[in-house]
Design an enzyme around this catalytic site. Structure first.
Site, PDB file in Angstrom:
ATOM      1  N   CYS A 150      65.852  26.764  55.439  1.00 26.00           N
ATOM      2  CA  CYS A 150      65.188  26.490  54.164  1.00 26.00           C
ATOM      3  C   CYS A 150      63.797  25.885  54.308  1.00 26.00           C
ATOM      4  O   CYS A 150      63.029  25.880  53.351  1.00 26.00           O
ATOM      5  CB  CYS A 150      66.065  25.565  53.317  1.00 26.00           C
ATOM      6  SG  CYS A 150      67.593  26.344  52.761  1.00 26.00           S
ATOM      7  N   PHE A 184      73.575  31.034  47.506  1.00 27.10           N
ATOM      8  CA  PHE A 184      72.513  31.750  48.218  1.00 27.10           C
ATOM      9  C   PHE A 184      72.303  33.169  47.705  1.00 27.10           C
ATOM     10  O   PHE A 184      73.241  33.839  47.276  1.00 27.10           O
ATOM     11  CB  PHE A 184      72.808  31.787  49.714  1.00 27.10           C
ATOM     12  CG  PHE A 184      72.595  30.466  50.395  1.00 27.10           C
ATOM     13  CD1 PHE A 184      71.332  30.080  50.812  1.00 27.10           C
ATOM     14  CD2 PHE A 184      73.655  29.597  50.579  1.00 27.10           C
ATOM     15  CE1 PHE A 184      71.129  28.855  51.417  1.00 27.10           C
ATOM     16  CE2 PHE A 184      73.464  28.364  51.185  1.00 27.10           C
ATOM     17  CZ  PHE A 184      72.204  27.989  51.613  1.00 27.10           C
ATOM     18  N   HIS A 205      61.172  23.086  47.562  1.00 31.04           N
ATOM     19  CA  HIS A 205      62.201  24.095  47.819  1.00 31.04           C
ATOM     20  C   HIS A 205      63.525  23.596  47.251  1.00 31.04           C
ATOM     21  O   HIS A 205      64.015  22.542  47.659  1.00 31.04           O
ATOM     22  CB  HIS A 205      62.349  24.362  49.307  1.00 31.04           C
ATOM     23  CG  HIS A 205      63.596  25.132  49.639  1.00 31.04           C
ATOM     24  ND1 HIS A 205      63.660  26.501  49.529  1.00 31.04           N
ATOM     25  CD2 HIS A 205      64.828  24.731  50.010  1.00 31.04           C
ATOM     26  CE1 HIS A 205      64.880  26.898  49.852  1.00 31.04           C
ATOM     27  NE2 HIS A 205      65.613  25.844  50.149  1.00 31.04           N
ATOM     28  N   ASN A 257      69.291  29.962  46.015  1.00 27.27           N
ATOM     29  CA  ASN A 257      68.599  29.505  47.217  1.00 27.27           C
ATOM     30  C   ASN A 257      68.417  30.713  48.123  1.00 27.27           C
ATOM     31  O   ASN A 257      69.380  31.246  48.671  1.00 27.27           O
ATOM     32  CB  ASN A 257      69.424  28.418  47.914  1.00 27.27           C
ATOM     33  CG  ASN A 257      68.731  27.869  49.160  1.00 27.27           C
ATOM     34  OD1 ASN A 257      67.833  28.487  49.709  1.00 27.27           O
ATOM     35  ND2 ASN A 257      69.167  26.707  49.605  1.00 27.27           N
TER      36      ASN A 257
END
Length: 390
Positions: A169, A220, A308, A341
């Site tokens: 990430c 995700f 993020h 994500n």
């Protein structure tokens, strides 16, 4: 703007100025798979695809889907792929080779699509790109995706390529830092950054021995992003919106197992410590002050934030610890909601929203921070400056 290398940054006194020689963000692009996965369909889709009928697993996944705050994701995985590779949903089957074959094709397709959008927005020929920075945690091959992307996009053979692999990430912010250093140390250079990710390596049936698999299934997504970085923008041809002022990286000693991933014959196995948000919280204030001190900013609410969104727990901890006003993390939460994500990509989706908010005048601060957190635990941070756009 007029002349070569001139820009208009938002000065605190209302004057327009910019820092000579600093790298700037000139263009953005993204590429997404065709398969759209609404969160309300995730439970049925995932359990059907993995042939799981366990009520406890269903109940846990339903809870996770609500707490992630994700509404929509994009995914390479689809019925056609599972029909072609039924072994992907079979526990204990050695599937690394077909997984990598799928990943390698996907990151090229998605990465090239994102790059073409960025190049189109930039408005100059692909041959004018001098450097390529490629970031991914979804491939493993020689030569790497950087070479294949350079060829597919028609970049000049002497384009200097750099690959950053398996940074998770924090990869997108690391790529920005790398591109900034390249642009500022190579006058006239133009750096194309491409990030491409897919969850194929980690897709597998749920197992009580791997509780984090369900978190990944609920959180995700897949996709790609691209950016073009350069110093001394050409006023008549380029339209930067961020000046990349100062960047830094730091790891927290003793936390290397908090985010843990290992490649096996069955793909990649992730383990994510429950204490990740707390570990980030323990250092975040000092880390942010390292970025803000060079320009004398003391209040965290006096800057804009492009973080993020690893998950809602991390954003919530950040907001609470730094006493941020709720709107400060709005664009990060929006990216998480609309894409999930997407590992290294997501920070670029946040930056797209940032650009929109700057254009609309919703965000008015001159200075801002880009933050991302990855394995290590590694902190990536950058102090940036908004540039007025004509």
């Amino acid at each position: 703007m007029s002349g070569l290398g001139l820009c208009s940054a938002r000065g605190s006194n209302g004057n327009s100025h910019c820092s000579r020689g600093k790298a700037m963000l000139l263009a953005l692009g993204k590429g997404l798979p065709e398969q759209v996965l609404p969160q309300e369909k995730l439970v049925e889709t995932y359990l059907h695809d993995t042939s799981c009928d366990d009520p406890a697993t269903r109940a846990k996944l339903e809870r996770l889907c609500k707490t992630t705050t994700v509404r929509t994701r994009y995914t390479v995985m689809c019925k056609e792929l599972l029909d072609e590779h039924p072994e992907l949903k079979t526990e204990g089957t050695p599937t690394l080779t077909p997984r990598l074959d799928i990943c390698h094709a996907a990151v090229l397709e998605l990465g090239a699509a994102a790059a073409r959008v960025a190049l189109g927005e930039w408005g100059r020929p692909a041959a004018d790109i001098t450097h390529l920075v490629y970031i991914s945690s979804s491939e493993l091959r020689l030569p790497g995706g950087d070479l294949f992307l350079a060829a597919r996009l028609g970049l000049h053979p002497n384009t200097v390529r750099t690959s950053l692999l398996f940074l998770g990430c924090s990869g997108g912010a690391a790529a920005l830092r790398t591109a900034k250093d390249i642009a500022e140390n190579n006058p006239g250079s133009r750096v194309l950054v491409i990030a491409a990710e897919t969850t194929i390596l980690g897709f597998r049936p749920p197992s009580p021995e791997r509780p984090y698999d369900l978190v990944g299934a609920a959180l995700f997504g897949d996709g790609a992003s691209a950016a073009i970085i350069g110093a001394g923008p050409i006023a008549a041809e380029e339209n930067p919106f961020l000046e990349l002022q100062f960047s830094t990286q730091e790891f927290l000693p003793g936390t290397e197992k908090v985010i843990d991933g290992k490649i096996s014959e069955e793909g990649i196995n992730f383990k994510l410590g429950r204490d990740l948000p707390e570990k980030i919280e323990s250092r975040i204030e000092g880390f942010c002050r390292t970025l803000m001190d060079p320009v004398g900013i003391e209040e965290f609410n006096d800057v804009f934030w492009a973080v993020h969104p690893g998950g809602p727990a991390i954003l919530n901890r950040l907001e609470l610890c730094l006493q941020l006003q709720p709107e400060k993390l709005k664009i990060s939460r929006k990216a998480l909601m609309n894409y999930g994500n997407v590992s290294s990509n997501t920070v670029f989706y946040v930056l797209e929203y940032l650009r929109d908010e700057l254009k609309k005048g919703v965000i008015t601060e001159e200075w801002g921070l880009i933050l991302a957190f990855g394995p290590g635990i590694t902190f990536e941070g950058m102090l940036v400056r908004a540039i007025n756009q004509d």
